[in-house]
Design an enzyme around this catalytic site. Sequence first.
Site, PDB file in Angstrom:
ATOM      1  N   GLY A   1      -9.301   4.443   6.741  1.00 14.23           N
ATOM      2  CA  GLY A   1      -8.947   5.821   7.085  1.00 14.23           C
ATOM      3  C   GLY A   1      -7.472   6.049   7.329  1.00 14.23           C
ATOM      4  O   GLY A   1      -6.957   7.108   7.009  1.00 14.23           O
ATOM      5  N   PHE A   2      -6.795   5.052   7.881  1.00 10.97           N
ATOM      6  CA  PHE A   2      -5.383   5.237   8.228  1.00 10.97           C
ATOM      7  C   PHE A   2      -4.597   3.949   8.040  1.00 10.97           C
ATOM      8  O   PHE A   2      -5.152   2.865   8.211  1.00 10.97           O
ATOM      9  CB  PHE A   2      -5.230   5.631   9.712  1.00 10.97           C
ATOM     10  CG  PHE A   2      -5.897   6.911  10.066  1.00 10.97           C
ATOM     11  CD1 PHE A   2      -5.245   8.123   9.867  1.00 10.97           C
ATOM     12  CD2 PHE A   2      -7.181   6.907  10.582  1.00 10.97           C
ATOM     13  CE1 PHE A   2      -5.880   9.314  10.186  1.00 10.97           C
ATOM     14  CE2 PHE A   2      -7.822   8.093  10.901  1.00 10.97           C
ATOM     15  CZ  PHE A   2      -7.166   9.305  10.707  1.00 10.97           C
TER      16      PHE A   2
ATOM     17  N   HIS B   1      -1.210  -1.118  -4.322  1.00  9.41           N
ATOM     18  CA  HIS B   1      -2.482  -0.741  -3.703  1.00  9.41           C
ATOM     19  C   HIS B   1      -2.473   0.764  -3.460  1.00  9.41           C
ATOM     20  O   HIS B   1      -1.570   1.303  -2.813  1.00  9.41           O
ATOM     21  CB  HIS B   1      -2.642  -1.509  -2.392  1.00  9.41           C
ATOM     22  CG  HIS B   1      -3.960  -1.317  -1.718  1.00  9.41           C
ATOM     23  ND1 HIS B   1      -5.087  -2.038  -2.063  1.00  9.41           N
ATOM     24  CD2 HIS B   1      -4.335  -0.501  -0.707  1.00  9.41           C
ATOM     25  CE1 HIS B   1      -6.093  -1.666  -1.288  1.00  9.41           C
ATOM     26  NE2 HIS B   1      -5.672  -0.723  -0.458  1.00  9.41           N
TER      27      HIS B   1
ATOM     28  N   SER C   1       0.848  -1.194   0.000  1.00  4.67           N
ATOM     29  CA  SER C   1       0.000   0.000   0.000  1.00  4.67           C
ATOM     30  C   SER C   1       0.884   1.244   0.000  1.00  4.67           C
ATOM     31  O   SER C   1       1.655   1.486   0.931  1.00  4.67           O
ATOM     32  CB  SER C   1      -0.901   0.011   1.232  1.00  4.67           C
ATOM     33  OG  SER C   1      -1.448   1.302   1.387  1.00  4.67           O
TER      34      SER C   1
ATOM     35  N   GLY D   1      -1.342   1.584   9.412  1.00  2.00           N
ATOM     36  CA  GLY D   1      -0.676   1.329  10.686  1.00  2.00           C
ATOM     37  C   GLY D   1      -1.577   0.945  11.845  1.00  2.00           C
ATOM     38  O   GLY D   1      -1.160   1.025  13.003  1.00  2.00           O
TER      39      GLY D   1
ATOM     40  N   ASP E   1      -4.649   3.978  -2.060  1.00  2.11           N
ATOM     41  CA  ASP E   1      -5.775   4.324  -1.191  1.00  2.11           C
ATOM     42  C   ASP E   1      -6.280   5.731  -1.468  1.00  2.11           C
ATOM     43  O   ASP E   1      -5.573   6.713  -1.237  1.00  2.11           O
ATOM     44  CB  ASP E   1      -5.339   4.205   0.273  1.00  2.11           C
ATOM     45  CG  ASP E   1      -5.161   2.758   0.686  1.00  2.11           C
ATOM     46  OD1 ASP E   1      -6.143   1.996   0.582  1.00  2.11           O
ATOM     47  OD2 ASP E   1      -4.045   2.388   1.094  1.00  2.11           O
TER      48      ASP E   1
ATOM     49  N   MET F   1      -9.000   8.564  -0.560  1.00  4.85           N
ATOM     50  CA  MET F   1      -9.922   8.987   0.505  1.00  4.85           C
ATOM     51  C   MET F   1     -10.405  10.410   0.208  1.00  4.85           C
ATOM     52  O   MET F   1      -9.615  11.247  -0.243  1.00  4.85           O
ATOM     53  CB  MET F   1      -9.216   8.970   1.862  1.00  4.85           C
ATOM     54  CG  MET F   1      -8.559   7.640   2.184  1.00  4.85           C
ATOM     55  SD  MET F   1      -7.872   7.607   3.842  1.00  4.85           S
ATOM     56  CE  MET F   1      -6.890   6.099   3.779  1.00  4.85           C
TER      57      MET F   1
ATOM     58  N   MET G   1     -12.023  -5.561   4.715  1.00  2.68           N
ATOM     59  CA  MET G   1     -11.142  -4.721   5.519  1.00  2.68           C
ATOM     60  C   MET G   1     -10.965  -5.296   6.913  1.00  2.68           C
ATOM     61  O   MET G   1     -11.928  -5.695   7.568  1.00  2.68           O
ATOM     62  CB  MET G   1     -11.690  -3.299   5.591  1.00  2.68           C
ATOM     63  CG  MET G   1     -11.593  -2.632   4.227  1.00  2.68           C
ATOM     64  SD  MET G   1     -11.133  -0.920   4.326  1.00  2.68           S
ATOM     65  CE  MET G   1      -9.509  -0.973   5.066  1.00  2.68           C
TER      66      MET G   1
ATOM     67  N   GLY H   1       0.880  -2.056   4.121  1.00  2.00           N
ATOM     68  CA  GLY H   1       1.480  -0.727   4.062  1.00  2.00           C
ATOM     69  C   GLY H   1       2.652  -0.631   5.010  1.00  2.00           C
ATOM     70  O   GLY H   1       3.817  -0.740   4.625  1.00  2.00           O
TER      71      GLY H   1
ATOM     72  N   HIS I   1      -8.225   1.497  -4.318  1.00  3.17           N
ATOM     73  CA  HIS I   1      -9.219   1.285  -3.258  1.00  3.17           C
ATOM     74  C   HIS I   1      -9.906   2.627  -2.990  1.00  3.17           C
ATOM     75  O   HIS I   1      -9.321   3.528  -2.396  1.00  3.17           O
ATOM     76  CB  HIS I   1      -8.464   0.762  -2.025  1.00  3.17           C
ATOM     77  CG  HIS I   1      -9.307   0.576  -0.799  1.00  3.17           C
ATOM     78  ND1 HIS I   1      -8.758   0.295   0.433  1.00  3.17           N
ATOM     79  CD2 HIS I   1     -10.650   0.604  -0.597  1.00  3.17           C
ATOM     80  CE1 HIS I   1      -9.725   0.174   1.335  1.00  3.17           C
ATOM     81  NE2 HIS I   1     -10.872   0.380   0.739  1.00  3.17           N
TER      82      HIS I   1
ATOM     83  N   MET J   1     -12.114   4.863  -1.092  1.00  2.00           N
ATOM     84  CA  MET J   1     -12.819   5.122   0.171  1.00  2.00           C
ATOM     85  C   MET J   1     -13.490   6.485   0.023  1.00  2.00           C
ATOM     86  O   MET J   1     -13.104   7.480   0.650  1.00  2.00           O
ATOM     87  CB  MET J   1     -11.824   5.095   1.336  1.00  2.00           C
ATOM     88  CG  MET J   1     -11.387   3.685   1.673  1.00  2.00           C
ATOM     89  SD  MET J   1      -9.895   3.639   2.679  1.00  2.00           S
ATOM     90  CE  MET J   1      -8.671   3.687   1.376  1.00  2.00           C
TER      91      MET J   1
ATOM     92  N   ASP K   1      -7.115  -6.252   3.777  1.00  2.00           N
ATOM     93  CA  ASP K   1      -6.438  -4.955   3.843  1.00  2.00           C
ATOM     94  C   ASP K   1      -6.528  -4.387   5.251  1.00  2.00           C
ATOM     95  O   ASP K   1      -7.632  -4.141   5.747  1.00  2.00           O
ATOM     96  CB  ASP K   1      -7.115  -4.011   2.829  1.00  2.00           C
ATOM     97  CG  ASP K   1      -6.500  -2.624   2.788  1.00  2.00           C
ATOM     98  OD1 ASP K   1      -5.389  -2.435   3.316  1.00  2.00           O
ATOM     99  OD2 ASP K   1      -7.133  -1.727   2.188  1.00  2.00           O
ATOM    100  N   GLY K   2      -5.364  -4.169   5.846  1.00  2.00           N
ATOM    101  CA  GLY K   2      -5.309  -3.510   7.151  1.00  2.00           C
ATOM    102  C   GLY K   2      -4.598  -4.353   8.195  1.00  2.00           C
ATOM    103  O   GLY K   2      -5.068  -5.439   8.539  1.00  2.00           O
ATOM    104  N   GLY K   3      -3.456  -3.872   8.657  1.00  2.00           N
ATOM    105  CA  GLY K   3      -2.759  -4.548   9.754  1.00  2.00           C
ATOM    106  C   GLY K   3      -2.139  -5.887   9.381  1.00  2.00           C
ATOM    107  O   GLY K   3      -1.884  -6.715  10.252  1.00  2.00           O
TER     108      GLY K   3
HETATM  109  C1  DX5 Z   1      -6.645   1.886   5.321  1.00  4.18           C
HETATM  110  C2  DX5 Z   1      -6.144   1.541   3.944  1.00  4.18           C
HETATM  111  C3  DX5 Z   1      -5.118   0.471   3.933  1.00  4.18           C
HETATM  112  C4  DX5 Z   1      -3.854   0.833   4.674  1.00  4.18           C
HETATM  113  C5  DX5 Z   1      -3.072  -0.409   4.950  1.00  4.18           C
HETATM  114  O1  DX5 Z   1      -7.718   2.745   5.239  1.00  4.18           O
HETATM  115  O2  DX5 Z   1      -7.217   1.068   3.140  1.00  4.18           O
HETATM  116  O3  DX5 Z   1      -4.810   0.069   2.603  1.00  4.18           O
HETATM  117  O4  DX5 Z   1      -3.058   1.725   3.957  1.00  4.18           O
HETATM  118  O5  DX5 Z   1      -1.981  -0.063   5.740  1.00  4.18           O
HETATM  119  P1  DX5 Z   1      -1.433  -1.040   6.871  1.00  4.18           P
HETATM  120  O6  DX5 Z   1      -0.960  -2.288   6.159  1.00  4.18           O
HETATM  121  O7  DX5 Z   1      -0.321  -0.270   7.483  1.00  4.18           O
HETATM  122  O8  DX5 Z   1      -2.557  -1.347   7.821  1.00  4.18           O
HETATM  123 ZN    ZN Z   2      -6.645   0.106   1.220  1.00  4.82          ZN
END
Ligand code: DX5
Ligand code: ZN
Length: 223
Positions: free
Chosen positions: A144-145, A35, A10, A147, A37, A39, A139, A196, A68, A70, A174-176
């Site tokens: 939104g963020f 990927h 990401s 990390g 993102d 927003m 997800m 990411g 992606h 959002m 996606d996420g964490g």
């Molecule tokens: C969150 C994003 C993710 C995010 C993943 O809103 O959609 O793609 O960047 O980042 P990590 O892998 O750090 O959770």
């Molecule tokens: Zn994403």
Amino acid sequence: MSRRLLIAPSLLSADFARLAEQVRLVEDAGADLLHVDVMDGHFVGNLTIGPFVVKAIRRVARVPLDVHLMIEEPARYAEAFVKAGASILTYHVESREGGPETAERIRRLGARPGITIRPDTPLAAIRDHLPLVDFVLVMSVMPGFAGQAFMGEVLAKTRALREEHGFAGDLEMDGGIDAATVSRCVAAGCNVLVAGNAIYGAPDPSAALRDLRARAEGALPPE
Ligand code: DX5
Ligand code: ZN
């Protein structure tokens, strides 16, 4: 059933002042997708990038862009993102324009549609989308963020998509996702892994990407 594993770094966690270099770094380490993102400050509080930056990434990237969205109006902006070079365009079912007709629109525009679902949305919400999409993005953090910590409870959804709904397309988490969580995702049916922080936040991003892939491959169910 054998599935192709796709690792999708990401770019949200990349250094935006050196985007071309950061793209090349993960491509050289074997990234399958990038990927991206998007927003809009409405669907989520944060604001990131739009079609102009996607177009710039497309110019320097070799692998397909997994965009992606959002945003509240994925149908309105689909054409701009496809023209900018998105190969895969995923929209949120919870967004204002998150109906199944958005999948049809994205496909007509020439990209591969994907439906995205937040951790707090039940699987039933995307049932009508499943025959129309190539990707389902589940997800594992609230959008939104980057990390944030992985929410293990969403693994029940990916398992149910494979086992109960018989979804045979690409299943993306996606996420964490990191060295500790990636194998759980694959064991629960995912074959597209977004990361990411675990890649760009690592001291050696290339080694981190290769380690994620090795762990993911190790968790594939036997054929
Ligand atoms: C969150 C994003 C993710 C995010 C993943 O809103 O959609 O793609 O960047 O980042 P990590 O892998 O750090 O959770
Ligand atoms: Zn994403």
